[in-house]
Design an enzyme around this catalytic site. Sequence first.
Site, PDB file in Angstrom:
ATOM      1  CE  LYS A  11      -3.934  -2.194   2.292  1.00 22.29           C
ATOM      2  NZ  LYS A  11      -4.827  -2.114   3.481  1.00 22.29           N
ATOM      3  CE1 TYR A  51      -9.404  -2.601   0.033  1.00 19.74           C
ATOM      4  CE2 TYR A  51      -8.676  -0.968  -1.557  1.00 19.74           C
ATOM      5  CZ  TYR A  51      -8.391  -1.929  -0.606  1.00 19.74           C
ATOM      6  OH  TYR A  51      -7.085  -2.206  -0.295  1.00 19.74           O
ATOM      7  CG  PHE A  59     -13.935   1.900   6.500  1.00 23.54           C
ATOM      8  CD1 PHE A  59     -13.381   1.251   5.398  1.00 23.54           C
ATOM      9  CD2 PHE A  59     -14.698   1.154   7.390  1.00 23.54           C
ATOM     10  CE1 PHE A  59     -13.574  -0.105   5.166  1.00 23.54           C
ATOM     11  CE2 PHE A  59     -14.902  -0.212   7.176  1.00 23.54           C
ATOM     12  CZ  PHE A  59     -14.337  -0.835   6.056  1.00 23.54           C
ATOM     13  NE  ARG A  87      -6.797 -13.404   5.378  1.00 21.44           N
ATOM     14  CZ  ARG A  87      -7.080 -12.115   5.157  1.00 21.44           C
ATOM     15  NH1 ARG A  87      -6.681 -11.530   4.051  1.00 21.44           N
ATOM     16  NH2 ARG A  87      -7.767 -11.423   6.040  1.00 21.44           N
ATOM     17  CB  THR A  93      -6.309  -5.508  10.343  1.00 24.11           C
ATOM     18  OG1 THR A  93      -6.725  -6.557   9.473  1.00 24.11           O
ATOM     19  CG2 THR A  93      -6.587  -4.178   9.680  1.00 24.11           C
ATOM     20  NE  ARG A 104      -1.970  -5.733   7.400  1.00 21.92           N
ATOM     21  CZ  ARG A 104      -3.017  -6.438   7.015  1.00 21.92           C
ATOM     22  NH1 ARG A 104      -3.495  -7.413   7.777  1.00 21.92           N
ATOM     23  NH2 ARG A 104      -3.600  -6.175   5.863  1.00 21.92           N
ATOM     24  CG  ASN A 114      -3.468  -2.424   6.839  1.00 16.60           C
ATOM     25  OD1 ASN A 114      -3.139  -2.339   5.657  1.00 16.60           O
ATOM     26  ND2 ASN A 114      -4.689  -2.787   7.208  1.00 16.60           N
ATOM     27  CG  HIS A 117      -5.436  -6.385  -0.068  1.00 16.86           C
ATOM     28  ND1 HIS A 117      -6.643  -6.497   0.578  1.00 16.86           N
ATOM     29  CD2 HIS A 117      -5.498  -7.214  -1.151  1.00 16.86           C
ATOM     30  CE1 HIS A 117      -7.410  -7.360  -0.105  1.00 16.86           C
ATOM     31  NE2 HIS A 117      -6.744  -7.797  -1.155  1.00 16.86           N
ATOM     32  CD  GLU A 128      -8.611  -9.347  -3.691  1.00 15.86           C
ATOM     33  OE1 GLU A 128      -9.382  -8.864  -2.841  1.00 15.86           O
ATOM     34  OE2 GLU A 128      -7.555  -9.950  -3.374  1.00 15.86           O
TER      35      GLU A 128
END
Length: 140
Positions: A11, A51, A59, A87, A93, A104, A114, A117, A128
């Site tokens: 990100k 998203y 948000f 993951r 998160t 993270r 964070n 993704h 995706e």
Amino acid sequence: MAIERTFSIIKPDATARNLTGAVNAIIEKAGLKIVAQKRILMTRAQAETFYAVHKARPFFGELVDFMISGPVVVQVLEGEGAILKYRDVMGATDPSKAADGTIRKAHAKSIGENSVHGSDATETAAIEIAQFFAGNEIVG
């Protein structure tokens, strides 16, 4: 466990701090192979589509704004049980709750910023990946 593919985004908060290599090192150390990768500026339309599942949540607008605020690195990762493995490698998160050694825990600034993704299921991973990569861009 079967060889599978998952989707990853490094990100804007992480790319702004030049952490692509550090994140990739953690991914590869975990035994995942990066089979596609490119640095892009996500468009508002791409972020809203990506998203869309969160569209009704308060948000959503802030999330879209954040994801288009700077470059991101989109990736396809491959390996045994890649979705669950990535993951685990990402960590919780909330970086304060993430396990030591996770991306993270090491690099996230906050719950919102964070750093990464990752897909949550086989079906989502396929959708995706297809949103950002053509088949000939994925080289295993």
